[in-house]
Design a protein around this motif. Structure first.
Motif, PDB file in Angstrom:
ATOM      1  N   CYS A  10     -12.601 -19.258  31.230  1.00 55.14           N
ATOM      2  CA  CYS A  10     -11.399 -20.089  31.037  1.00 55.14           C
ATOM      3  C   CYS A  10     -11.003 -20.794  32.332  1.00 55.14           C
ATOM      4  O   CYS A  10     -10.595 -21.959  32.307  1.00 55.14           O
ATOM      5  CB  CYS A  10     -10.248 -19.224  30.534  1.00 55.14           C
ATOM      6  N   LEU A  11     -11.115 -20.096  33.468  1.00 59.04           N
ATOM      7  CA  LEU A  11     -10.758 -20.723  34.741  1.00 59.04           C
ATOM      8  C   LEU A  11     -11.680 -21.895  35.039  1.00 59.04           C
ATOM      9  O   LEU A  11     -11.217 -23.001  35.351  1.00 59.04           O
ATOM     10  CB  LEU A  11     -10.821 -19.702  35.877  1.00 59.04           C
ATOM     11  N   TYR A  12     -13.002 -21.680  34.944  1.00 53.13           N
ATOM     12  CA  TYR A  12     -13.940 -22.742  35.301  1.00 53.13           C
ATOM     13  C   TYR A  12     -13.857 -23.925  34.344  1.00 53.13           C
ATOM     14  O   TYR A  12     -13.883 -25.083  34.768  1.00 53.13           O
ATOM     15  CB  TYR A  12     -15.362 -22.185  35.368  1.00 53.13           C
ATOM     16  N   LEU A  13     -13.734 -23.631  33.074  1.00 54.64           N
ATOM     17  CA  LEU A  13     -13.626 -24.734  32.103  1.00 54.64           C
ATOM     18  C   LEU A  13     -12.309 -25.474  32.303  1.00 54.64           C
ATOM     19  O   LEU A  13     -12.261 -26.713  32.273  1.00 54.64           O
ATOM     20  CB  LEU A  13     -13.745 -24.198  30.676  1.00 54.64           C
ATOM     21  N   LEU A  22     -16.573 -21.112  22.699  1.00 54.03           N
ATOM     22  CA  LEU A  22     -15.665 -21.700  23.696  1.00 54.03           C
ATOM     23  C   LEU A  22     -16.396 -22.795  24.485  1.00 54.03           C
ATOM     24  O   LEU A  22     -15.852 -23.889  24.689  1.00 54.03           O
ATOM     25  CB  LEU A  22     -15.152 -20.608  24.642  1.00 54.03           C
ATOM     26  N   LEU A  23     -17.643 -22.527  24.879  1.00 55.63           N
ATOM     27  CA  LEU A  23     -18.425 -23.516  25.634  1.00 55.63           C
ATOM     28  C   LEU A  23     -18.723 -24.739  24.768  1.00 55.63           C
ATOM     29  O   LEU A  23     -18.629 -25.881  25.230  1.00 55.63           O
ATOM     30  CB  LEU A  23     -19.724 -22.895  26.125  1.00 55.63           C
ATOM     31  N   ASN A  24     -19.074 -24.483  23.517  1.00 54.95           N
ATOM     32  CA  ASN A  24     -19.397 -25.580  22.597  1.00 54.95           C
ATOM     33  C   ASN A  24     -18.181 -26.473  22.361  1.00 54.95           C
ATOM     34  O   ASN A  24     -18.274 -27.697  22.395  1.00 54.95           O
ATOM     35  CB  ASN A  24     -19.892 -24.997  21.279  1.00 54.95           C
ATOM     36  N   SER A  25     -17.038 -25.839  22.149  1.00 56.15           N
ATOM     37  CA  SER A  25     -15.816 -26.613  21.887  1.00 56.15           C
ATOM     38  C   SER A  25     -15.379 -27.396  23.127  1.00 56.15           C
ATOM     39  O   SER A  25     -14.806 -28.481  23.016  1.00 56.15           O
ATOM     40  CB  SER A  25     -14.692 -25.682  21.423  1.00 56.15           C
ATOM     41  N   PHE A  26     -15.664 -26.835  24.312  1.00 59.07           N
ATOM     42  CA  PHE A  26     -15.293 -27.523  25.542  1.00 59.07           C
ATOM     43  C   PHE A  26     -16.066 -28.842  25.674  1.00 59.07           C
ATOM     44  O   PHE A  26     -15.473 -29.887  25.964  1.00 59.07           O
ATOM     45  CB  PHE A  26     -15.558 -26.636  26.758  1.00 59.07           C
ATOM     46  N   VAL A  27     -17.383 -28.781  25.480  1.00 53.34           N
ATOM     47  CA  VAL A  27     -18.189 -30.006  25.581  1.00 53.34           C
ATOM     48  C   VAL A  27     -17.732 -31.023  24.540  1.00 53.34           C
ATOM     49  O   VAL A  27     -17.618 -32.229  24.827  1.00 53.34           O
ATOM     50  CB  VAL A  27     -19.685 -29.685  25.415  1.00 53.34           C
ATOM     51  N   ASP A  28     -17.439 -30.551  23.344  1.00 54.20           N
ATOM     52  CA  ASP A  28     -16.967 -31.446  22.291  1.00 54.20           C
ATOM     53  C   ASP A  28     -15.635 -32.089  22.685  1.00 54.20           C
ATOM     54  O   ASP A  28     -15.432 -33.300  22.502  1.00 54.20           O
ATOM     55  CB  ASP A  28     -16.807 -30.664  20.988  1.00 54.20           C
ATOM     56  N   TYR A  29     -14.733 -31.299  23.211  1.00 53.10           N
ATOM     57  CA  TYR A  29     -13.412 -31.792  23.609  1.00 53.10           C
ATOM     58  C   TYR A  29     -13.552 -32.871  24.688  1.00 53.10           C
ATOM     59  O   TYR A  29     -12.910 -33.926  24.627  1.00 53.10           O
ATOM     60  CB  TYR A  29     -12.577 -30.621  24.123  1.00 53.10           C
ATOM     61  N   ILE A  30     -14.405 -32.603  25.684  1.00 51.86           N
ATOM     62  CA  ILE A  30     -14.562 -33.558  26.786  1.00 51.86           C
ATOM     63  C   ILE A  30     -15.218 -34.849  26.287  1.00 51.86           C
ATOM     64  O   ILE A  30     -14.802 -35.963  26.642  1.00 51.86           O
ATOM     65  CB  ILE A  30     -15.391 -32.946  27.929  1.00 51.86           C
ATOM     66  N   LYS A  31     -16.246 -34.697  25.453  1.00 55.70           N
ATOM     67  CA  LYS A  31     -16.980 -35.870  24.994  1.00 55.70           C
ATOM     68  C   LYS A  31     -16.193 -36.673  23.973  1.00 55.70           C
ATOM     69  O   LYS A  31     -16.099 -37.911  24.056  1.00 55.70           O
ATOM     70  CB  LYS A  31     -18.323 -35.443  24.402  1.00 55.70           C
ATOM     71  N   VAL A  32     -15.629 -35.994  22.956  1.00 53.17           N
ATOM     72  CA  VAL A  32     -15.011 -36.692  21.826  1.00 53.17           C
ATOM     73  C   VAL A  32     -13.571 -37.107  22.149  1.00 53.17           C
ATOM     74  O   VAL A  32     -13.188 -38.264  21.963  1.00 53.17           O
ATOM     75  CB  VAL A  32     -15.052 -35.812  20.565  1.00 53.17           C
TER      76      VAL A  32
END
Length: 618
Positions: free
Chosen positions: A514-517, A561-571
């Motif tokens: 959570c901190l790094y993301l 969590l990692l998958n949703s992070f990439v999606d959030y940043i990209k989309v």
């Protein structure tokens, strides 16, 4: 900063074997999965080595097989290839191939490391303005910032991924230097300070050190001045004690005292000449004795002459009857020849005496004049003796006086030989104080920015924390980054203080993710230029495999969590981000759960590893 790692490539010492490449995709969670001891963790060691690390962290068994390590990446729309020769005898190699473009068929060293680092510094936004924010005339700041320091925020290593008190692996890079780097640049990373501000704060420390140096010099100078004045006035007191100057003389300042001492020393010759007068006292006494003896002789003569005349008068008086007898009684006297002869003789003597007494006899010596002159001379000598004796009464013996005078002269010369007082640079002092006054306003001006940036950072971390379903115990808890301890803290709902311990290693693994993301999300939001848009994660499953607790549900929660992070940043953010992860877990974890942003780079199973079997086993 736009950054995409495209490829990692190995050239082997066995020239018959083709190089081995590993491809990475942008906006993906690029996973290298497989068994233990297959070289998965070495991916970051190799990437870091190619980014010109000064340490060797690649395992020896890999070094023994590989001749060149290379990475190819895009940074700020430029494709760059960096290929570095394998370490030798435990030391990093200085042989590096650098190219704006793809890999070579056969690497050869073509550029100095310092040149490549300068290029990468520029791409990471580390400009001359950052190193010399106030101009080159003032020199670099105390911390020599490099692009490598920002890699701290791009690597979540296996060493710290579940550590309770360590969130940044400074040990991997070089603990002392990177601990300093972390405290120095963290506010810059999260946007609290821009380039000018963070360097201004660093400059403030330099100014404080400069002012302390001047203050120390000023204090030292004052001590020297005080000691100098004290010693000068001590010499003045000594001069008074030995009557070189009047005891009642006063001195308002040290300059007057110095002039007096210099006069006393410079007049030493005169004093010595005057001292000859003291030796003349004995000569005067001797002269006086001689004159007194001469005067005594004259006086003795005068007394004897007066006695002679007195006796002569007495003789004349005693002969007076003879003249009477001879005139009046001659007929009665015995008329004999002898008698007449005797009377005539007495009468003749009387006549002679009268004749002598009637004469005006001149002084055989100039008695009166001589006596008067002698007395004048004696009086003059007495006067001189009196004067010299008065002076002599005010001094110690001449030997002691001149010894003391020599001591005073020597002491004065030694005082002058001591270290010359170097005046402080008042121009520099005033300049530093003016600059300090101006720079002190910066922390005040940025206090609101600091509060805002930390609030935004915590919001980004909280957004990721809220995605988790495996920490039901801490639902609705608040996470907050402690920038003093550099750790993420968890504050349960309804409580004011953070927990000292959040439980298992699994919980700490989630806190680290959570901190790094959250940190990278915040960096992207504020468009910070120094942090590359990628994250290396080393085995989030470590708490489960090491603890022999294969909690598939929690591990899938971490992957989601990692998958949703990439999606959030990209989309949602319309930005780019890349994750490279090495894992024990098999690819079925993300395939079966439709984690669309996961990309399997390679599987190290059934004896396969980073180094191909045909090379590794030779």
């Amino acid at each position: 900063m736009k950054f995409i790692l495209h490829e990692m490539k190995l050239w082997f010492k066995d020239e018959k074997t083709d190089p081995k490449s590993y491809q990475f995709l942008p906006n993906k969670v690029n996973v290298i999965t497989g068994d233990s001891t297959t070289g998965k963790t070495s991916f970051w060691n190799i990437i870091d080595y190619c980014l010109l690390s000064g340490k060797v962290t690649i395992p020896t068994e890999i070094i023994d097989k590989v001749l060149w390590f290379g990475i190819r990446f895009n940074i700020n729309d430029k494709e760059i290839s960096v290929v570095r020769k394998t370490p030798s005898n435990g030391s990093v190699s200085s042989d590096v191939f650098f190219h704006l473009g793809g890999f070579p068929n056969k690497p050869v060293s073509n550029k100095e490391i310092a040149e490549i680092k300068a290029i990468l510094d520029e791409e990471f936004g580390i400009s001359e303005n950052l190193r010399f924010p106030f101009g080159k005339g003032l020199g670099k700041t105390t911390f020599n910032i490099s692009y490598r320091h920002f890699l701290l925020f791009n690597s979540l290593t296996q060493t710290i991924i579940d550590a309770p008190e360590t969130y940044f692996d400074t040990t991997f890079y070089g603990k002392d230097e990177y601990d300093k780097a972390l405290s120095h640049i963290f506010d810059l990373v999260i946007g609290v300070n821009d380039v000018e501000n963070i360097k201004a704060i660093d400059r403030l420390q330099e100014i404080e050190n400069g002012l302390k140096t001047i203050q120390k010099q000023e204090k030292g100078n004052q001590n020297k001045i005080n000691n100098f004045e004290k010693e000068i006035f001590n010499l003045i007191e000594k001069c008074k004690t030995y009557n070189f100057i009047e005891y009642s003389d006063s001195f308002d300042n040290v300059d007057k005292a110095i002039l007096t001492i210099k006069d006393i020393i410079s007049n030493t010759k005169k004093v010595a000449e005057n001292s000859k007068l003291f030796s003349e006292i004995n000569v005067l006494y001797k002269s006086k004795s001689e004159l007194q003896a001469h005067l005594n002789t004259i006086n003795q003569y005068q007394r004897e002459y007066d006695l002679y005349k007195k006796n002569l008068n007495k003789s004349a008086d005693s002969l007076q009857p003879i003249e009477f007898l001879n005139q009046k009684l001659s007929d009665q006297l015995v008329d004999s020849y002898e008698t007449k002869l005797f009377v005539e003789s007495l009468e003749s003597s009387l006549k002679n005496i009268k004749a002598n007494l009637s004469k005006k006899i001149a002084e055989p010596l100039k008695v009166t004049g001589d006596v008067k002159g002698l007395r004048v001379q004696i009086q003059e000598i007495d006067k001189q003796i009196t004067q010299l004796n008065k002076i002599k009464q005010n001094y110690q013996s001449e030997g002691e006086k001149f010894i003391v005078l020599g001591e005073i002269k020597y002491a004065y010369e030694q005082i002058l030989k001591r270290e010359v007082i170097k005046p402080i640079d008042t121009i520099k002092l005033n300049s530093l104080n003016e600059e300090k006054e101006r720079l002190l306003k910066i922390p005040q001006e940025t206090s609101q920015i600091k509060f805002s940036m930390k609030t935004l950072l915590n919001q980004s971390i909280q957004r990721n924390f809220n995605q988790l379903s495996s920490l039901a115990k801490y639902n609705y808890s608040r996470v907050e980054f402690n920038s003093e301890k550099m750790i993420l803290q968890l504050i349960p709902e309804g409580q004011l203080f953070a927990l000292d311990n959040v439980g298992s290693a699994s919980n700490y693994m989630f806190m680290h993710l959570c901190l790094y993301l959250g940190l990278h999300e915040h960096v992207l939001n504020i468009e910070q230029d120094h942090i590359p848009e990628f994250l290396f994660i080393d085995q989030p499953s470590t708490p489960y495999y090491e603890g022999k607790n294969d909690d598939k549900t929690k591990l899938i929660d971490a992957f989601k969590l990692l998958n949703s992070f990439v999606d959030y940043i990209k989309v949602e953010k319309k930005k780019n981000f890349q994750i490279i992860m090495v894992e024990h877990a098999s690819k079925e974890y993300w395939i079966d759960n439709n984690l669309s942003y996961f990309h399997t780079v390679d599987e190290f199973i059934d004896g396969k590893g980073l180094i191909p079997n045909e090379i590794y086993n030779n």
